[in-house]
Write an enzyme that holds these catalytic residues in place. Structure first.
Site, PDB file in Angstrom:
ATOM      1  CG  HIS A 129     -14.141 -21.516  14.824  1.00  0.00           C
ATOM      2  ND1 HIS A 129     -14.116 -20.124  15.395  1.00  0.00           N
ATOM      3  CD2 HIS A 129     -14.694 -22.353  15.534  1.00  0.00           C
ATOM      4  CE1 HIS A 129     -16.022 -20.798  15.596  1.00  0.00           C
ATOM      5  NE2 HIS A 129     -15.843 -21.744  15.862  1.00  0.00           N
ATOM      6  N   GLY A 136       3.301 -52.648   8.739  1.00  0.00           N
ATOM      7  CA  GLY A 136       3.323 -51.477  10.320  1.00  0.00           C
ATOM      8  C   GLY A 136       2.261 -51.018  10.010  1.00  0.00           C
ATOM      9  NE  ARG A 137       0.254 -49.337   4.277  1.00  0.00           N
ATOM     10  CZ  ARG A 137       1.619 -49.873   3.866  1.00  0.00           C
ATOM     11  NH1 ARG A 137       2.373 -49.372   4.542  1.00  0.00           N
ATOM     12  NH2 ARG A 137       1.913 -50.569   2.186  1.00  0.00           N
ATOM     13  CD  GLU A 174      13.443 -41.711  11.306  1.00  0.00           C
ATOM     14  OE1 GLU A 174      14.038 -43.506  10.790  1.00  0.00           O
ATOM     15  OE2 GLU A 174      13.596 -41.572   9.591  1.00  0.00           O
ATOM     16  CE  LYS A 199       7.118 -56.021   9.620  1.00  0.00           C
ATOM     17  NZ  LYS A 199       5.943 -56.627   8.210  1.00  0.00           N
ATOM     18  CD  GLU A 245       3.908 -45.956   4.394  1.00  0.00           C
ATOM     19  OE1 GLU A 245       5.124 -45.386   4.805  1.00  0.00           O
ATOM     20  OE2 GLU A 245       3.135 -46.732   5.242  1.00  0.00           O
ATOM     21  CE  LYS A 249      12.363 -45.754   5.808  1.00  0.00           C
ATOM     22  NZ  LYS A 249      12.706 -47.603   6.053  1.00  0.00           N
TER      23      LYS A 249
END
Ligand code: G6Q
Length: 537
Positions: free
Chosen positions: A384, A266-267, A215, A209, A353, A499
């Site tokens: 398990h 974003g999320r 990254e 965005k 977030e 960041k």
């Protein structure tokens, strides 16, 4: 924006606080009876939620209804959909934006809540449709045939939701197409993907965005480099999804560019171009259309005021009951569906977030708890592994189970007169009962105390439409909780500090590379010391 009160200042808070002194005891004789099981079922847009196994009574439900009404939860949701500036904190600089992820799927009623945002989404969808058609008919193709693979490069909101959806719907994918994901700046993430595919027939979908994420930009360069080394021209393979005007908004560098807009967080962006370009490649446009339809059906259904008929709102309120009143710090989301393998990871981001905040929307410190710790894994695998703690540990972990009556592939086997799908479902419901009622035993080591709150969310089969709806149920749950807590669920200042610090430390690496006598301690003693202690320099 209208000023809302903090949730512990509402009359319903004291009402619920009193009721929490003596929560419903699920372990007492006959407590979990047929009538309760029958009555404590909510239905919304094809989903059913069984919640008899929560520590709730009718009084508590009435209190939660009051909480929803007094906090204006539904009214705020409607106002969000219509374009109120919900992403803000009064009196201090903040993102100050509308929150319109719901507009990215508001095509089906003919009366979108925010016509302009929906029109923008529609323009992008039309572009996508043309692109997919061009891929199908061969107008856009690789030098040696059609594109068979896509690498999606993105991180955080530009990875988790889309990836969770792709994995959930892989059984519906066009057989000749596969998608691979690179998110981590760890070079091994890219190396693993690049090793296993034929780049000459691969599209690379770079999604960011902001167009500035370290990254993603590093991984884009790394993948471009691999294309160049393979003698391929990146301009014929790379497409982009980014914000209009971002540094990545450079159509000359890409075969196609698609846009998302600043009012989509974003999320919350999986149903925007961030998710649907990749999903369209994998599932075809019809698959995308179904996902959007499913999500939109929930966005509409959440206008229901009665909490017993509104699953996302009830999920939100039950979460608040468990977290703020019964003191549970965490919530586990346990889907009984292998396809939902990364769904909990997406919800971790979406929830933590959004609601991991310490101030209210007026900039004052919160005096109640905000978001819980969210985690999860598919059952029965979890059974398990970590279920031991959920059953017998000293920490009470409320559970949100998710299940489906039918499998996706429909391929199954009858063993001892039951199918594997039935074994899966039996395990799901058995866990729900066991956690609620527990089991007495003379041997203390075999004693299960019960009263572990849980609910079971059910749909028929995990199709694209159901997945879209499930996504929207959880988005709405998170948003409703934020509204009740009076926090801003739409910014993420908390990720900024890391960041900035990472860039400071990176400066030491590059300083050392160009100058052997470089001494970063002069500018940044703490960073310099820690890097030396770690043996990194
Ligand atoms: C999500 C966050 C964050 C964001 C990533 C990627 O709500 O803002 O996870 O999605 O940092 O950002 P870009 O899409 O800008 O690369």
């Amino acid at each position: 924006m209208k000023q809302y009160k903090d949730f512990n200042a509402l009359p319903a808070f004291s009402e619920l606080d009193k009721l929490a002194q003596k929560p419903f005891d699920l372990t007492s004789e006959g407590a979990l009876n047929s009538e309760r099981i029958r009555n404590y079922v909510a239905e919304t847009a094809g989903f059913k939620m069984l919640y008899a196994t929560q520590r709730l009574s009718d009084d508590v439900l009435a209190g939660l209804q009051n909480l929803a009404d007094q906090s204006g939860a539904v009214e705020q949701f409607i106002s969000m959909k219509k374009g109120s500036v919900m992403n803000r904190i009064d009196g201090v600089p903040s993102e100050n934006r509308m929150v319109l992820h719901t507009a990215t799927r508001d095509f089906f009623s003919g009366e979108p809540d925010h016509p302009k945002a929906t029109a923008q989404a529609e323009t992008e969808l039309q572009k996508l449709k043309l692109f997919l058609d061009a891929l199908d008919c061969g107008d856009v193709s690789a030098a040696n045939g059609s594109f068979t693979d896509m690498i999606m490069v993105g991180i955080g909101g530009s990875d988790l939701g889309p990836r969770a959806l792709y994995l959930a719907l892989e059984s519906f994918r066009i057989p000749a197409r596969r998608v691979h994901f690179i998110s981590n700046v760890d070079p091994d993430d890219a190396a693993r993907v690049l090793k296993e595919i034929d780049l000459s027939r691969t599209l690379v979908n770079v999604v960011s965005k902001s167009g500035t994420t370290l990254e993603t930009l590093s991984n884009e360069e790394l993948v471009r480099d691999a294309f160049v080394k393979a003698g391929l021209e990146p301009e014929n393979h790379f497409i982009a999804v980014t914000g209009k005007g971002s540094p990545m908004d450079d159509p000359a560098r890409y075969l196609r560019s698609f846009y998302m807009f600043d009012y989509i967080g974003g999320r919350y962006s999986a149903t925007s171009m961030v998710g649907v370009v990749m999903l369209g490649f994998a599932l075809g446009y019809e698959g995308v259309d179904e996902i959007l339809k499913g999500a939109n059906s929930i966005d509409r259904a959440v206008e229901e005021r009665d909490i017993r008929k509104n699953i996302p709102l009830l999920l939100a309120l039950m979460g608040i009951w468990n977290h703020n009143f019964l003191g549970c710090e965490t919530v586990a989301i346990l889907p009984y569906s292998q396809a939902l393998i990364r769904f909990a990871a997406h919800l971790q981001q979406c929830d933590m977030e959004s609601n991991g905040k310490s101030i209210n929307r007026q900039g004052q410190e919160l005096t109640c708890k905000s978001g819980p710790i969210v985690w999860g894994e598919p059952g029965t695998n979890g059974q398990h592994a970590f279920y031991q703690l959920i059953h017998q540990g000293t920490t009470i972990v409320p559970v949100e189970f998710i299940g489906f009556r039918k499998s996706q592939y429909g391929e199954d086997i009858l063993i001892k007169n039951t199918t594997s799908q039935q074994k899966l479902s039996a395990n799901l419901l058995a866990q729900s009962i066991a956690l609620a009622t527990g089991q007495n035993n003379e041997n203390p080591n075999r004693r299960f105390l019960g009263n572990r709150p849980n609910s079971v969310l059910l749909a028929d089969r995990l199709t694209p439409a159901v997945m879209g709806a499930l996504l929207a149920i959880y988005e709405a749950k998170v948003v409703f909780q934020g509204f009740v807590w009076n926090i801003n669920s739409f910014d993420q200042e908390g990720v900024q500090l890391g960041k900035v610090l990472a860039n400071r430390l990176l400066a030491h690496f590059s300083g050392r590379r160009v100058d052997r006598d470089y001494n970063g301690g002069k500018n940044d003693q703490l960073g310099w010391d820690i890097m030396n202690a770690a043996g990194m320099l």
